[in-house]
Each structure stands twice: as structure tokens, then as C-alpha cells.
Design a protein around this motif. Structure first.
Motif, mmCIF file in Angstrom:
data_model
loop_
_atom_site.group_PDB
_atom_site.id
_atom_site.type_symbol
_atom_site.label_atom_id
_atom_site.label_comp_id
_atom_site.label_asym_id
_atom_site.label_seq_id
_atom_site.Cartn_x
_atom_site.Cartn_y
_atom_site.Cartn_z
ATOM 1 N N TRP A 59 0.830 -1.205 0.000
ATOM 2 C CA TRP A 59 0.000 0.000 0.000
ATOM 3 C C TRP A 59 0.872 1.266 0.000
ATOM 4 N N THR A 60 1.907 1.280 0.809
ATOM 5 C CA THR A 60 2.785 2.442 0.889
ATOM 6 C C THR A 60 3.522 2.663 -0.428
ATOM 7 N N VAL A 61 4.029 1.602 -1.035
ATOM 8 C CA VAL A 61 4.735 1.731 -2.310
ATOM 9 C C VAL A 61 3.781 2.226 -3.393
ATOM 10 N N LEU A 62 2.556 1.717 -3.411
ATOM 11 C CA LEU A 62 1.582 2.188 -4.398
ATOM 12 C C LEU A 62 1.266 3.669 -4.208
ATOM 13 N N LEU A 63 1.119 4.096 -2.955
ATOM 14 C CA LEU A 63 0.879 5.514 -2.700
ATOM 15 C C LEU A 63 2.072 6.357 -3.140
ATOM 16 N N TYR A 64 3.271 5.877 -2.873
ATOM 17 C CA TYR A 64 4.477 6.612 -3.253
ATOM 18 C C TYR A 64 4.587 6.713 -4.777
ATOM 19 N N LEU A 65 4.383 5.592 -5.461
ATOM 20 C CA LEU A 65 4.484 5.597 -6.920
ATOM 21 C C LEU A 65 3.377 6.425 -7.558
ATOM 22 N N GLY A 66 2.229 6.498 -6.903
ATOM 23 C CA GLY A 66 1.120 7.301 -7.413
ATOM 24 C C GLY A 66 1.253 8.775 -7.094
ATOM 25 N N GLY A 67 2.335 9.158 -6.434
ATOM 26 C CA GLY A 67 2.565 10.558 -6.127
ATOM 27 C C GLY A 67 1.804 11.066 -4.915
ATOM 28 N N ARG A 68 1.207 10.169 -4.142
ATOM 29 C CA ARG A 68 0.455 10.598 -2.966
ATOM 30 C C ARG A 68 1.344 10.829 -1.749
ATOM 31 N N ILE A 69 2.588 10.299 -1.786
ATOM 32 C CA ILE A 69 3.559 10.532 -0.720
ATOM 33 C C ILE A 69 4.730 11.285 -1.346
#
Length: 113
Positions: A59-69
Motif C-alpha cells: 500500500w505504501t509503495v503504491l501511494l508513493y508511486l502514485g505521487g500521494r507521498i
């Protein structure tokens, strides 16, 4: 006005997440008691917490890759000792102790705790 609505939305979202988290964690104790009949306490704790850890990592990696982090909010090298200590205490030692304690605690007592 719009900023205040965003803050309220974030607070509501945080409360929902906290309630769901507590509910799921509370459900692990009676479910774990059932799994302990067929598997050892370390196997059950490893299964529960490695599954949760992997889910959080994805979940964290997906958020990071999606630009949310943002990149400046990613884990810094200086944070690694504290993060490692938290993972070892809360993600390794505590679950193992919990499952070992559940093997010797009656189900009624464990549900009250």
C-alpha cells in the motif's frame, strides 16, 4: 471555508481508519485462538503480522508511486534505527508473546482482556 472542510474530511477519515484498525486488531484475538488449535503460537503470529506488514508495504509503495507521498516525506536514514526498534518490538516480540499467552489463557479470559 474550503480548508476547514478539508480538515474535517481528513479528521473524519482518520477516525474511520482508527476504528477499523482497532476492530480488526480486536478480531485477531478470538480468531487467533481458533488457529492456535492447529498451529503453534509463533507460526500464527508470524502469519498474521507478516501478512499485515506485506499489505502495508504494498500500500505504501503504491501511494508513493502514485505521487500521494512526496519524496521529502519518505523514510530517511536517520529514522531507520527507531523504525527498526518499533518493528522488532511491536511486530516481532509483541505478537509472539501475545500468541504464546493465548495458548495458556482460557478463551473467556482472553476475550475480556
Amino acid at each position: 471555508m474550503e480548508a476547514e472542510q478539508n480538515d474535517r474530511g481528513r479528521q473524519r477519515h482518520a477516525v474511520i481508519q482508527a476504528v477499523l484498525s482497532a476492530s480488526f486488531f480486536g478480531a485477531t484475538v478470538p480468531l487467533s485462538k481458533l488457529f492456535l488449535e492447529d498451529a503453534g503460537p509463533l507460526q500464527v503470529s508470524g502469519l498474521l503480522y507478516s501478512g499485515g506488514g506485506m499489505t502495508l508495504l504494498v500500500w505504501t509503495v503504491l501511494l508513493y508511486l502514485g505521487g500521494r507521498i512526496p519524496a521529502d516525506q519518505w523514510i530517511r536514514r536517520i529514522d531507520l534505527p527507531w523504525l527498526s526498534g518499533a518493528v522488532l518490538a511491536g511486530g516481532v516480540a509483541a505478537p509472539a508473546v501475545l500468541m504464546i499467552a493465548l495458548t495458556i489463557t482460557p478463551a473467556a479470559t482472553a476475550s475480556l482482556l
